[in-house]
Design a protein around this motif. Structure first.
Motif, short mmCIF file in Angstrom:
data_model
loop_
_atom_site.label_atom_id
_atom_site.label_comp_id
_atom_site.label_asym_id
_atom_site.label_seq_id
_atom_site.Cartn_x
_atom_site.Cartn_y
_atom_site.Cartn_z
N THR A 1 12.16 -8.20 7.43
CA THR A 1 11.41 -7.10 6.82
C THR A 1 9.97 -7.54 6.66
O THR A 1 9.69 -8.73 6.52
CB THR A 1 11.97 -6.70 5.44
OG1 THR A 1 11.92 -7.84 4.58
CG2 THR A 1 13.40 -6.20 5.55
N ASP B 1 5.46 -6.10 6.45
CA ASP B 1 4.44 -5.07 6.54
C ASP B 1 3.16 -5.66 7.10
O ASP B 1 2.90 -6.85 7.00
CB ASP B 1 4.19 -4.40 5.19
CG ASP B 1 3.75 -5.37 4.13
OD1 ASP B 1 2.56 -5.73 4.11
OD2 ASP B 1 4.60 -5.78 3.32
N ILE C 1 1.93 -0.51 8.23
CA ILE C 1 3.18 -0.45 8.98
C ILE C 1 4.21 -1.29 8.22
O ILE C 1 4.03 -2.49 8.08
CB ILE C 1 3.02 -1.00 10.40
CG1 ILE C 1 1.90 -0.27 11.14
CG2 ILE C 1 4.34 -0.91 11.17
CD1 ILE C 1 1.46 -0.94 12.41
N LYS C 2 5.23 -0.65 7.70
CA LYS C 2 6.35 -1.35 7.07
C LYS C 2 7.50 -1.33 8.06
O LYS C 2 7.71 -0.31 8.71
CB LYS C 2 6.75 -0.68 5.76
CG LYS C 2 5.68 -0.77 4.69
CD LYS C 2 6.14 -0.16 3.39
CE LYS C 2 5.07 -0.23 2.34
NZ LYS C 2 4.95 -1.51 1.71
N PHE C 3 8.20 -2.45 8.18
CA PHE C 3 9.24 -2.50 9.19
C PHE C 3 10.47 -3.27 8.74
O PHE C 3 10.41 -4.11 7.85
CB PHE C 3 8.71 -3.10 10.50
CG PHE C 3 8.28 -4.54 10.38
CD1 PHE C 3 9.18 -5.57 10.58
CD2 PHE C 3 6.98 -4.85 10.06
CE1 PHE C 3 8.78 -6.89 10.47
CE2 PHE C 3 6.57 -6.17 9.94
CZ PHE C 3 7.48 -7.19 10.14
N ARG D 1 12.73 -0.85 13.14
CA ARG D 1 12.46 0.45 12.53
C ARG D 1 11.15 0.41 11.75
O ARG D 1 11.14 0.04 10.57
CB ARG D 1 13.63 0.86 11.64
CG ARG D 1 14.94 1.00 12.44
CD ARG D 1 16.14 1.35 11.59
NE ARG D 1 16.38 0.53 10.42
CZ ARG D 1 17.00 -0.64 10.44
NH1 ARG D 1 17.41 -1.17 11.57
NH2 ARG D 1 17.21 -1.31 9.32
N PRO D 2 10.04 0.80 12.39
CA PRO D 2 8.77 0.82 11.68
C PRO D 2 8.52 2.17 10.99
O PRO D 2 9.00 3.20 11.46
CB PRO D 2 7.76 0.60 12.81
CG PRO D 2 8.40 1.24 13.99
CD PRO D 2 9.89 1.03 13.81
N VAL D 3 7.76 2.12 9.91
CA VAL D 3 7.29 3.33 9.24
C VAL D 3 5.78 3.16 9.09
O VAL D 3 5.32 2.22 8.43
CB VAL D 3 7.94 3.52 7.85
CG1 VAL D 3 7.34 4.73 7.15
CG2 VAL D 3 9.45 3.66 7.99
N THR E 1 2.05 4.58 7.92
CA THR E 1 1.32 5.52 7.07
C THR E 1 -0.17 5.26 7.24
O THR E 1 -0.61 4.13 7.48
CB THR E 1 1.69 5.35 5.58
OG1 THR E 1 1.45 4.01 5.17
CG2 THR E 1 3.13 5.70 5.34
#
Length: 103
Positions: A72, A74, A87-89, A97-99, A101
């Motif tokens: 995990t 960022d 980018i949090k992953f 699975r990146p998110v 914002t």
């Protein structure tokens, strides 16, 4: 006469053009580095140009046939137009699975 006018316009454009110099190199500041070696790791750093990154890796189900690394973390940086991107992953047996914002 036309040639002279074109030369004067080109010279004026060169004189008034804004320099497009390269950014100075970023200075790397390691804030945390803990490589525990066997069952995981973690690190965190930030550079002088505002790039920041952190990551933690853990070995799950140690010693079984389902042993897998789970990571995990960022990453954040600021774009040239001033927007902050984060980018949090999560990366594990289910994939990456990146998110992302932007603010």
């Amino acid at each position: 006469m036309l040639t002279r006018l074109v030369l004067v316009c080109c010279a004026a454009a060169l004189v008034t053009a804004k320099p497009q110099g390269a950014r100075p190199p970023a200075v790397y500041d390691l804030m945390l580095n803990n490589n525990i070696g066997v069952d995981g790791y973690n690190f965190r750093f930030q550079t002088s140009d505002g790039v920041a990154r952190s990551e933690t890796g853990v070995l799950n189900n140690v010693g079984t046939e389902n042993e897998a690394m789970s990571v995990t973390g960022d990453i954040s940086f600021t774009t040239d137009d001033g927007k902050k991107v984060t980018i949090k992953f999560v990366s594990d047996e289910n994939g990456y699975r990146p998110v992302v914002t932007t603010s």
